[in-house]
Motif scaffolding. Structure first.
Motif, short mmCIF file in Angstrom:
data_model
loop_
_atom_site.label_atom_id
_atom_site.label_comp_id
_atom_site.label_asym_id
_atom_site.label_seq_id
_atom_site.Cartn_x
_atom_site.Cartn_y
_atom_site.Cartn_z
N THR A 15 0.83 -1.21 0.00
CA THR A 15 0.00 0.00 0.00
C THR A 15 0.86 1.27 0.00
O THR A 15 0.92 1.98 -0.99
N VAL A 16 1.57 1.51 1.06
CA VAL A 16 2.32 2.75 1.23
C VAL A 16 3.54 2.83 0.32
O VAL A 16 3.71 3.78 -0.44
N LYS A 17 4.40 1.83 0.38
CA LYS A 17 5.68 1.89 -0.35
C LYS A 17 5.47 1.89 -1.86
O LYS A 17 6.13 2.65 -2.58
N ARG A 18 4.58 1.06 -2.35
CA ARG A 18 4.30 1.05 -3.80
C ARG A 18 3.82 2.43 -4.27
O ARG A 18 4.23 2.91 -5.32
N GLN A 19 2.97 3.05 -3.48
CA GLN A 19 2.44 4.37 -3.83
C GLN A 19 3.56 5.41 -3.84
O GLN A 19 3.64 6.23 -4.75
N GLU A 20 4.44 5.36 -2.83
CA GLU A 20 5.57 6.30 -2.76
C GLU A 20 6.47 6.16 -3.99
O GLU A 20 6.88 7.16 -4.58
N ILE A 21 6.78 4.95 -4.35
CA ILE A 21 7.67 4.70 -5.50
C ILE A 21 6.99 5.12 -6.80
O ILE A 21 7.64 5.71 -7.67
N SER A 22 5.71 4.85 -6.90
CA SER A 22 4.96 5.26 -8.09
C SER A 22 5.04 6.78 -8.26
O SER A 22 5.23 7.28 -9.37
N GLU A 23 4.93 7.50 -7.18
CA GLU A 23 5.02 8.95 -7.22
C GLU A 23 6.43 9.40 -7.60
O GLU A 23 6.60 10.32 -8.40
N LYS A 24 7.46 8.73 -7.06
CA LYS A 24 8.85 9.06 -7.42
C LYS A 24 9.08 8.86 -8.92
O LYS A 24 9.73 9.67 -9.57
N ILE A 25 8.55 7.78 -9.47
CA ILE A 25 8.70 7.49 -10.90
C ILE A 25 7.98 8.56 -11.72
O ILE A 25 8.52 9.06 -12.71
N ARG A 26 6.78 8.93 -11.29
CA ARG A 26 6.01 9.94 -12.01
C ARG A 26 6.77 11.27 -12.04
O ARG A 26 6.91 11.91 -13.09
N VAL A 27 7.31 11.69 -10.89
CA VAL A 27 8.06 12.94 -10.80
C VAL A 27 9.33 12.86 -11.66
O VAL A 27 9.66 13.80 -12.39
N ALA A 28 10.04 11.73 -11.58
CA ALA A 28 11.29 11.57 -12.33
C ALA A 28 11.05 11.60 -13.84
O ALA A 28 11.88 12.11 -14.59
N ARG A 29 9.92 11.08 -14.28
CA ARG A 29 9.59 11.12 -15.71
C ARG A 29 9.47 12.56 -16.20
O ARG A 29 9.75 12.85 -17.36
N GLY A 30 9.05 13.42 -15.30
CA GLY A 30 8.89 14.82 -15.65
C GLY A 30 10.22 15.54 -15.88
O GLY A 30 10.24 16.65 -16.41
N PHE A 31 11.32 14.93 -15.49
CA PHE A 31 12.64 15.54 -15.67
C PHE A 31 13.17 15.39 -17.09
O PHE A 31 14.24 15.87 -17.40
N GLY A 32 12.44 14.69 -17.93
CA GLY A 32 12.85 14.60 -19.33
C GLY A 32 13.46 13.27 -19.70
O GLY A 32 13.01 12.22 -19.26
#
Length: 158
Positions: A24-41
């Motif tokens: 629940t928690v960790k998967r969601q945190e990592i998903s958010e990190k991936i989403r933000v990192a994708r925004g870096f180009g």
């Protein structure tokens, strides 16, 4: 067929809590990190994205490991434990006969082991040697160096 894993009810519940936290928690945190990192180009030179994907792989591997262990767990119920004999789930008070020092450890299964200094696993040299013995007995433990340590079991409790 997978080997059944002996564990205490407490260890089983802790493992379930860890699994739930990861799913629940960790998967969601990592998903958010991936989403933000994708925004870096450009993903080919994006270390934040690579790090998040590596963390995701580690979490998913741990989830699979926990699910497998829980599926094969055989819980040792308190009703089946006896304070007459050392077994997984019991607490042993013993005397290190060389140093005349009293030690107290809870015997846990290897899958329950953690950095808690008050537990030893049933697969460790000391744990293996103590299993099946009764209070009052002297147990010889051969440690990895080859030395033999003598422990006198003073008390077994649940």
């Amino acid at each position: 067929m997978a080997q059944s894993l002996m564990m205490t009810e407490q260890g089983y519940q802790e493992m379930k809590r860890e699994l739930d936290e990861l799913k629940t928690v960790k998967r969601q945190e990592i998903s958010e990190k991936i989403r933000v990192a994708r925004g870096f180009g450009d993903l080919s030179e994006n270390s934040e994205y690579d790090e998040a994907k590596n963390e995701q792989a580690l979490v998913e591997a741990r989830i699979l490991q926990l699910e497998e262990q829980l599926k094969n767990a055989k819980i040792i119920s308190a009703e089946n434990l006896s304070s007459e004999v050392v077994s997984v789930g019991t607490t042993v008070k013993m005397l290190d006969m060389e140093y005349n020092e009293e030690l107290t450890y809870r015997i846990v299964s290897a899958v329950e082991s953690n950095s808690d200094m008050n537990t030893i696993t049933d697969e460790s040299p000391v744990g293996k040697a103590l299993i099946g013995h009764q209070a009052g007995e002297v147990v010889d433990v051969t440690v990895p160096s080859g030395a033999v340590i003598k422990f006198k079991i003073l008390e077994i409790s649940l």
